[in-house]
Each structure stands twice: as structure tokens, then as C-alpha cells.
Write a protein that holds these residues in place. Structure first.
Motif, PDB file in Angstrom:
ATOM      1  N   ILE A 224       9.708  38.192  90.340  1.00 53.66           N
ATOM      2  CA  ILE A 224       8.892  37.485  89.527  1.00 53.66           C
ATOM      3  C   ILE A 224       9.077  36.023  89.315  1.00 53.66           C
ATOM      4  CG2 ILE A 224       7.805  37.677  87.009  1.00 53.66           C
ATOM      5  CD1 ILE A 224       7.246  40.067  88.810  1.00 53.66           C
ATOM      6  N   THR A 225       8.221  35.367  90.092  1.00 51.82           N
ATOM      7  CA  THR A 225       8.591  34.049  90.090  1.00 51.82           C
ATOM      8  C   THR A 225       7.488  33.190  89.365  1.00 51.82           C
ATOM      9  OG1 THR A 225       7.544  33.772  92.247  1.00 51.82           O
ATOM     10  CG2 THR A 225       9.772  33.919  92.470  1.00 51.82           C
ATOM     11  N   SER A 226       6.373  33.719  89.033  1.00 56.29           N
ATOM     12  CA  SER A 226       5.244  32.994  88.342  1.00 56.29           C
ATOM     13  C   SER A 226       5.321  33.199  86.758  1.00 56.29           C
ATOM     14  CB  SER A 226       4.010  33.636  88.835  1.00 56.29           C
ATOM     15  OG  SER A 226       2.856  33.574  88.247  1.00 56.29           O
ATOM     16  N   VAL A 227       5.012  32.049  86.123  1.00 54.60           N
ATOM     17  CA  VAL A 227       4.995  32.239  84.684  1.00 54.60           C
ATOM     18  C   VAL A 227       3.779  33.024  84.245  1.00 54.60           C
ATOM     19  CG1 VAL A 227       4.741  30.727  82.551  1.00 54.60           C
ATOM     20  CG2 VAL A 227       6.131  29.893  84.450  1.00 54.60           C
ATOM     21  N   PRO A 228       2.422  32.944  84.798  1.00 51.15           N
ATOM     22  CA  PRO A 228       1.354  33.672  84.425  1.00 51.15           C
ATOM     23  C   PRO A 228       1.787  35.249  84.478  1.00 51.15           C
ATOM     24  CG  PRO A 228       0.659  31.947  85.627  1.00 51.15           C
ATOM     25  CD  PRO A 228       2.010  31.710  85.817  1.00 51.15           C
ATOM     26  N   THR A 229       2.350  35.460  85.401  1.00 50.72           N
ATOM     27  CA  THR A 229       2.685  36.902  85.725  1.00 50.72           C
ATOM     28  C   THR A 229       3.802  37.295  84.499  1.00 50.72           C
ATOM     29  OG1 THR A 229       2.544  36.834  88.070  1.00 50.72           O
ATOM     30  CG2 THR A 229       3.981  38.817  87.050  1.00 50.72           C
ATOM     31  N   LEU A 230       4.657  36.534  84.324  1.00 46.95           N
ATOM     32  CA  LEU A 230       5.490  36.789  82.972  1.00 46.95           C
ATOM     33  C   LEU A 230       4.698  37.169  81.760  1.00 46.95           C
ATOM     34  CD1 LEU A 230       8.543  36.993  82.024  1.00 46.95           C
ATOM     35  CD2 LEU A 230       8.501  34.391  81.850  1.00 46.95           C
ATOM     36  N   VAL A 231       3.906  36.115  81.607  1.00 42.72           N
ATOM     37  CA  VAL A 231       2.760  36.346  80.365  1.00 42.72           C
ATOM     38  C   VAL A 231       2.103  37.659  80.448  1.00 42.72           C
ATOM     39  CG1 VAL A 231       0.546  35.483  79.159  1.00 42.72           C
ATOM     40  CG2 VAL A 231       2.572  33.876  80.113  1.00 42.72           C
ATOM     41  N   PHE A 232       1.808  38.137  81.724  1.00 42.72           N
ATOM     42  CA  PHE A 232       1.295  39.354  81.751  1.00 42.72           C
ATOM     43  C   PHE A 232       2.474  40.437  81.349  1.00 42.72           C
ATOM     44  CE2 PHE A 232       1.900  42.918  84.862  1.00 42.72           C
ATOM     45  CZ  PHE A 232       0.894  43.676  84.463  1.00 42.72           C
ATOM     46  N   ILE A 233       3.565  40.455  81.756  1.00 39.52           N
ATOM     47  CA  ILE A 233       4.566  41.415  81.449  1.00 39.52           C
ATOM     48  C   ILE A 233       4.766  41.336  79.809  1.00 39.52           C
ATOM     49  CG2 ILE A 233       6.985  41.878  81.713  1.00 39.52           C
ATOM     50  CD1 ILE A 233       6.955  40.652  84.554  1.00 39.52           C
ATOM     51  N   VAL A 234       4.732  40.290  79.337  1.00 36.60           N
ATOM     52  CA  VAL A 234       4.967  40.037  77.866  1.00 36.60           C
ATOM     53  C   VAL A 234       3.873  40.895  77.136  1.00 36.60           C
ATOM     54  CG1 VAL A 234       5.051  38.545  75.659  1.00 36.60           C
ATOM     55  CG2 VAL A 234       6.461  37.975  77.896  1.00 36.60           C
ATOM     56  N   GLY A 235       2.507  40.338  77.724  1.00 32.37           N
ATOM     57  CA  GLY A 235       1.271  41.008  76.870  1.00 32.37           C
ATOM     58  C   GLY A 235       1.388  42.761  77.040  1.00 32.37           C
ATOM     59  N   LEU A 236       1.697  43.039  78.455  1.00 31.94           N
ATOM     60  CA  LEU A 236       1.781  44.714  78.704  1.00 31.94           C
ATOM     61  C   LEU A 236       2.684  45.292  77.747  1.00 31.94           C
ATOM     62  CD1 LEU A 236       1.154  47.071  80.246  1.00 31.94           C
ATOM     63  CD2 LEU A 236       3.160  46.101  81.943  1.00 31.94           C
ATOM     64  N   LEU A 237       3.956  44.673  77.537  1.00 34.99           N
ATOM     65  CA  LEU A 237       4.912  45.349  76.717  1.00 34.99           C
ATOM     66  C   LEU A 237       4.486  45.196  75.382  1.00 34.99           C
ATOM     67  CD1 LEU A 237       8.213  43.809  78.194  1.00 34.99           C
ATOM     68  CD2 LEU A 237       7.290  46.196  78.235  1.00 34.99           C
ATOM     69  N   ALA A 238       3.839  44.054  74.740  1.00 35.44           N
ATOM     70  CA  ALA A 238       3.379  43.850  73.425  1.00 35.44           C
ATOM     71  C   ALA A 238       2.197  45.113  73.118  1.00 35.44           C
ATOM     72  CB  ALA A 238       2.812  42.395  73.284  1.00 35.44           C
ATOM     73  N   MET A 239       1.322  45.149  74.013  1.00 39.70           N
ATOM     74  CA  MET A 239       0.313  45.918  73.792  1.00 39.70           C
ATOM     75  C   MET A 239       0.712  47.379  73.756  1.00 39.70           C
ATOM     76  SD  MET A 239      -2.634  44.470  76.019  1.00 39.70           S
ATOM     77  CE  MET A 239      -3.018  42.582  76.320  1.00 39.70           C
ATOM     78  N   GLY A 240       1.819  47.914  74.556  1.00 42.22           N
ATOM     79  CA  GLY A 240       2.420  48.922  74.587  1.00 42.22           C
ATOM     80  C   GLY A 240       2.954  49.565  73.535  1.00 42.22           C
ATOM     81  N   VAL A 241       3.906  48.533  72.963  1.00 41.67           N
ATOM     82  CA  VAL A 241       4.242  48.793  71.616  1.00 41.67           C
ATOM     83  C   VAL A 241       3.374  49.167  70.508  1.00 41.67           C
ATOM     84  CG1 VAL A 241       5.891  47.713  69.736  1.00 41.67           C
ATOM     85  CG2 VAL A 241       6.529  47.363  72.259  1.00 41.67           C
ATOM     86  N   LEU A 242       2.177  48.237  70.549  1.00 46.80           N
ATOM     87  CA  LEU A 242       1.456  48.427  69.418  1.00 46.80           C
ATOM     88  C   LEU A 242       0.722  49.607  69.506  1.00 46.80           C
ATOM     89  CD1 LEU A 242      -0.275  44.531  69.653  1.00 46.80           C
ATOM     90  CD2 LEU A 242       1.020  45.584  67.699  1.00 46.80           C
ATOM     91  N   VAL A 243       0.141  50.100  70.703  1.00 47.23           N
ATOM     92  CA  VAL A 243      -0.363  51.241  70.879  1.00 47.23           C
ATOM     93  C   VAL A 243       0.566  52.374  70.764  1.00 47.23           C
ATOM     94  CG1 VAL A 243      -1.417  53.029  72.577  1.00 47.23           C
ATOM     95  CG2 VAL A 243      -2.059  50.540  72.759  1.00 47.23           C
ATOM     96  N   ALA A 244       1.847  52.554  71.011  1.00 42.90           N
ATOM     97  CA  ALA A 244       2.831  53.533  70.774  1.00 42.90           C
ATOM     98  C   ALA A 244       3.002  53.759  69.245  1.00 42.90           C
ATOM     99  CB  ALA A 244       3.974  53.294  71.543  1.00 42.90           C
ATOM    100  N   ARG A 245       2.859  52.545  68.499  1.00 43.58           N
ATOM    101  CA  ARG A 245       2.994  52.855  67.139  1.00 43.58           C
ATOM    102  C   ARG A 245       1.734  52.825  66.284  1.00 43.58           C
ATOM    103  NH1 ARG A 245       7.754  50.783  64.971  1.00 43.58           N
ATOM    104  NH2 ARG A 245       6.824  50.271  63.007  1.00 43.58           N
ATOM    105  N   LYS A 246       0.759  53.380  67.207  1.00 44.45           N
ATOM    106  CA  LYS A 246      -0.670  53.476  66.701  1.00 44.45           C
ATOM    107  C   LYS A 246      -1.223  52.473  65.658  1.00 44.45           C
ATOM    108  CE  LYS A 246      -0.361  58.685  67.235  1.00 44.45           C
ATOM    109  NZ  LYS A 246       1.002  58.505  68.087  1.00 44.45           N
ATOM    110  N   VAL A 247      -1.041  51.480  65.922  1.00 41.10           N
ATOM    111  CA  VAL A 247      -1.357  50.126  65.425  1.00 41.10           C
ATOM    112  C   VAL A 247      -2.929  49.922  65.427  1.00 41.10           C
ATOM    113  CG1 VAL A 247      -1.417  47.633  64.703  1.00 41.10           C
ATOM    114  CG2 VAL A 247       0.643  48.929  65.315  1.00 41.10           C
ATOM    115  N   GLN A 248      -3.787  49.951  64.573  1.00 40.28           N
ATOM    116  CA  GLN A 248      -5.258  49.916  64.650  1.00 40.28           C
ATOM    117  C   GLN A 248      -5.605  48.644  65.122  1.00 40.28           C
ATOM    118  OE1 GLN A 248      -7.631  51.824  63.780  1.00 40.28           O
ATOM    119  NE2 GLN A 248      -6.083  53.763  63.397  1.00 40.28           N
TER     120      GLN A 248
END
Length: 516
Positions: A224-248
Motif C-alpha cells: 500500500i503506497t498510496s495515501v488515498p488508499t490509506l484513507v480508504f482503509i481508515v474509512g473501511l475500518l471506521a465504518m466497520g466498527v460503527l456498523v458492528a457496534r450498531k451505531v445509528q
């Protein structure tokens, strides 16, 4: 004649859905279908769209509509890049030297998507967004306009849409839908989930093609050498945590927060748009505001189509084959997409059908007609709608919200381009994971079921086409069932469609023979 079908939605027809919704609401810690009545200001919307009855709330529908728009908004930017340009030098030029203006294509893309998504929400009452289909617009730009002009190509799209509407009105499309085995419908849903996750990985740069070696790889040279791809990974994990915790509003919160992060990163690092000279840049949208926020749309392309000109230019047989390709792609892409979305939304019955099925098919066909008539390409149901469904959307109210935002995008193009594709890609991967849950309905212990289901699932992402996955599944199911002594279990319509898919897959050699 009305395009509203008479699918029963009374107490008996809706009981399985209500039971499912009640359990879902209980698990979320909110009121179910027998909870307090909504506020008076929302009472009309609740009754008209059956919001409470489907176990949702007006607020959740609005959030779902917002999320669907944010994950689909890229089409307002991408469609003009595929179909048009700012000059003939950077636009696909047709056989007569004609071309489409990118600004005009962008305007009609937002217009048609907005009108058809609102219409779909009101008539079909399903949380599905419609916009220019990526498969068909690419097919038009790459192959069709080398034989006909742009107005003639859009005329073929209109004919394709009229045929699909006729299939819907006569019930032929519904009959084919009901003839598909339940396990194959589940496989279509799973395949679509894997497909949209793969789209997310590719759009984010997490997965890239290679010039030599394996077809795809992780990032660039396995890193992973691209900063936009790193932003994608951060977003993916953040959304995954929010959905897993059933955050409205988890997905919406994740999209907004990750977009803000992307804008801060861009402001500090000046990464810029991606391309051959900047492979580490943002894919399609750069998260910055530039130029005027409001501009008047140019709708000059509306009505600029020639319905039968292609038949005179290239002959009846060749034009008919082009229409056949458009119909098959449009017909089965939409059928598969709606199957997957309905299951994800919890509105599908045990046999895979869903409320107002016939109306949904008819309106989707009208989207193809409208797309051709406005020169924005055939409009169809978008699998990206799964993001809004993942946010909790269950009714057409979410589609109305999405459609209104699409209409607004005609005037606010700079705002629609703020959300980078890497952020939308993160939402698609999360939703793809949600859709994989349908795999439990497939009996993999029976190989006559397992192989067609497996082929359906893997063909979609590997061939980058929902229609291809459905076709391979249909053919393998019919052949394996017939040769295993279960020919009577194959519905006659399955055989008809199987033959059609064989012709569809062989259209290249057939076109070559016709040309000879």
C-alpha cells in the motif's frame, strides 16, 4: 392502464416481513411495527411509504437516502468522462464525427437519475437508486458508436427500454424472475456482494492490475503506497466498527468523517487527481471545493435521439443484434441487482419475490427509455443502493431523498465531487460483507446446487458483470439438473433463457458472421 401492479400488501401478505422487521427492531433496541405512532408531521410519509410497517423510521429512510446518493454521486462525474468530453480530441467520436459535450452529459445524468429514482420510490416503494448503467454506457462508447452516430445509438437504447417495459407489462419479466430457483437467487445476491466489494477494492487502489504476473495484486507491487488508499482503509475500518457496534447512521457518519479526513489530507499534502503521471493520486474525485458552487445545467441533449436511424445505416440484422445485447445486459443486470437489494432490505419473500415486483420492473424499463431519450445512456437500478439499505433504508422514501439530491447535483456539481471515490469504495466493501450473509441459504452439500451457485458467485467479480454471472448460473443449473435426472425440476422458462444466454455469450462470432 396503470403501471401500479396489484401485488397484495395486506396483513396476510406482509406478515412474514413484519415478523422479520419486528425481530430486527428488537435487536436494535428501537420500536417495532407496533410501537408508538410517528409524529403528525411524518404521518403522511409513514402511511404512504409504509415506513413503520416495514420496521423503519422516517429519519432512517432519510439517512439511507443520503448514503445511497453519496455512494452513487460519482456517476455524475464518471458518466460524462465515458460518454463525452470537452472537445472532440478527448471525447468518443461517432462514425460521423459527432461527439457529446461532457457538461451536457453531466446535466442529463443528474436529471434522469433524479426523476427516475423519485418515480421508482413513489411507484415501487423500494429503496433503490437509478442512474446511468456503467456497463451499457461503456458498451456504447467503445463499440456501438463506431458503427452508428450518437443519436442513433441512443435510439437503440430507447428501443431496448421499450422492450423491457413490454416484458414488464405483459408479466414475462415477472414470470422469468419466479422461474429462477431459490438457491440461485441467493447465489446472485452473494455474487453481487462479492462483486461490489471487488469494485470497492479496485476503485480505492487496494487491488490493482499488473503488467505481468497475476491479473491483480495488492496495491502497487504488493504494498500500500498510496495515501488515498490509506484513507480508504481508515474509512473501511471506521465504518466497520460503527456498523458492528450498531451505531445509528454508522455508514453516513463514516462517509462524512472520512471525507473530512480526505479533505484535510489533500489540503496538507496536495496529492491531486490520479493518472498516468500521478498513480498515487485520488481516483476520479479530488476532495476539494473549486470554482463556483452553483451553475445552471445545460439540458440541450434532451430529445436528441434517432430511434430507427441505426437500422438504415447498418442494416436490420446488425442493429437487431445490438438491441439484443442491450436488452440482455439491461434485463438481467437489473433483475440480479433487485434480487440482491430486496434480500438485503428484508423485503423479499421466501421465493425471492418482493412487494410491487411488476411495478419495479416496469419503472426500471422506463429508466432505459428516459436514459436514451436524454442521451445519458440507459438508467438502471444501482447496486450501490445497498449502502443506503445497510444504513437502514427499507422504503421508497429513501429513493425520493436520493432522487432529490440527484436533481440538486445538476446545479451543485462541485459539491458532488467533494466525496472521493475511495470513501464511497469503503462503504461498498462494508455492504458487500453484509450481503454475503445470504450464502447460508445455499445447500453446498448438494453438488448439483453447489456448482451453479459457485459459478454464479465467482463469475460476477471475475468478469466484472452481474449479467455474466447470472448467465453462467442459468446454463450450468439447467445442464447439470438435466444430466442428473432432474430435468423436470427445471422450469421451461429456464430453458428459454438458457438458450438466450448461449446466444448472448456467442454474440461476437455471430456478429462476425453477420458482418461477413
Amino acid at each position: 392502464m396503470t403501471i401500479l401492479d396489484k401485488t397484495p400488501e395486506g396483513p396476510n401478505a406482509a406478515r412474514p416481513l413484519e415478523q422479520k422487521s419486528r425481530g430486527t427492531e428488537k435487536s436494535r433496541g428501537t420500536e417495532g411495527t407496533h410501537g408508538p405512532r410517528p409524529p403528525a408531521s411524518n404521518a403522511f410519509l409513514d402511511r404512504f411509504f409504509q415506513v413503520t410497517r416495514r420496521g423503519s423510521t422516517v429519519a432512517r429512510e432519510v439517512r439511507g437516502g443520503l448514503v445511497t446518493f453519496f455512494t452513487m454521486a460519482y456517476i455524475v462525474i464518471l458518466n460524462p468522462l465515458i460518454l463525452g468530453g470537452f472537445s472532440p480530441d478527448n471525447a468518443p467520436v461517432d462514425v460521423a464525427g459527432g461527439w457529446l459535450s461532457a457538461a451536457q452529459v453531466g446535466a442529463v445524468t443528474g436529471l434522469t437519475a433524479g426523476v427516475m429514482t423519485i418515480l421508482f420510490g413513489i411507484i415501487a416503494n423500494l429503496p433503490f437508486g437509478l442512474a446511468a448503467g456503467l456497463g451499457i454506457n461503456s458498451f456504447l462508447a467503445v463499440a456501438v458508436i463506431h458503427e452508428v452516430t450518437w443519436p442513433e445509438a441512443m435510439g437503440l437504447v430507447v428501443i431496448n427500454g421499450i422492450l423491457i417495459v413490454l416484458f414488464g407489462v405483459t408479466g414475462a419479466r415477472t414470470a422469468i424472475f419466479k422461474a429462477v430457483p431459490r438457491e440461485l437467487k441467493a447465489a446472485i445476491t452473494v455474487g453481487i456482494g462479492l462483486f461490489i466489494a471487488f469494485i470497492g477494492f479496485v476503485d480505492s487502489g487496494f487491488v490493482r492490475g499488473t503488467t505481468a504476473g497475476p491479473p491483480v495484486q495488492l496495491g502497487t507491487n504488493g504494498s500500500i503506497t498510496s495515501v488515498p488508499t490509506l484513507v480508504f482503509i481508515v474509512g473501511l475500518l471506521a465504518m466497520g466498527v460503527l456498523v458492528a457496534r450498531k451505531v445509528q447512521g454508522g455508514l453516513l457518519i463514516g462517509i462524512v468523517a472520512t471525507t473530512v479526513l480526505a479533505a484535510v489530507v489533500e489540503a496538507g499534502m496536495k496529492i491531486g487527481p490520479g493518472g498516468p503521471t500521478n498513480p498515487g493520486g485520488w481516483h476520479l474525485n479530488t476532495p476539494v471545493l473549486s470554482g463556483r458552487l452553483v451553475s445552471a445545467p445545460d439540458l440541450s441533449l434532451v430529445g436528441q435521439f434517432d430511434m430507427f436511424g441505426a437500422f438504415g445505416r447498418i442494416g436490420g440484422l446488425a442493429a437487431t443484434m445490438l438491441v439484443f445485447t442491450l436488452v440482455f445486459t439491461n434485463f438481467f443486470d437489473a433483475m440480479g441487482t433487485m434480487t440482491g437489494l430486496a434480500k438485503s432490505a428484508g423485503v423479499a419473500h421466501k421465493d425471492g419475490t418482493f412487494p410491487r415486483l411488476k411495478s419495479a420492473f416496469i419503472v426500471e424499463g422506463l429508466g432505459a427509455v428516459a436514459g436514451g431519450a436524454t442521451s445519458g445512456s440507459s438508467n438502471t437500478v444501482y447496486i450501490d443502493s445497498a449502502a443506503g439499505i445497510g444504513e437502514g433504508a427499507r422504503t421508497g422514501l429513501a429513493s425520493v431523498v436520493t432522487g432529490v439530491l440527484f436533481l440538486g447535483s445538476m446545479f451543485l456539481t462541485p459539491l458532488t465531487s467533494v466525496v472521493p471515490l475511495e470513501v464511497a469504495a469503503a462503504a461498498l466493501v462494508v455492504v458487500g460483507a453484509m450481503m454475503m450473509a445470504q450464502i447460508r441459504e445455499i445447500k453446498f452439500s448438494k453438488f448439483s446446487v453447489a456448482l451453479p451457485a459457485f459459478l454464479t458467485i465467482v463469475t460476477m467479480p471475475l468478469s466484472y458483470s452481474i449479467a455474466n454471472g447470472i448467465g453462467v448460473g442459468f446454463i450450468s443449473w439447467a445442464v447439470i439438473s438435466a444430466c442428473s435426472g432432474k430435468i423436470r425440476k427445471v422450469h421451461p422458462l429456464m430453458w428459454v433463457v438458457t438458450v438466450g444466454f448461449l446466444v448472448y455469450f456467442a454474440r461476437g462470432p455471430i456478429n462476425a458472421l453477420l458482418g461477413a
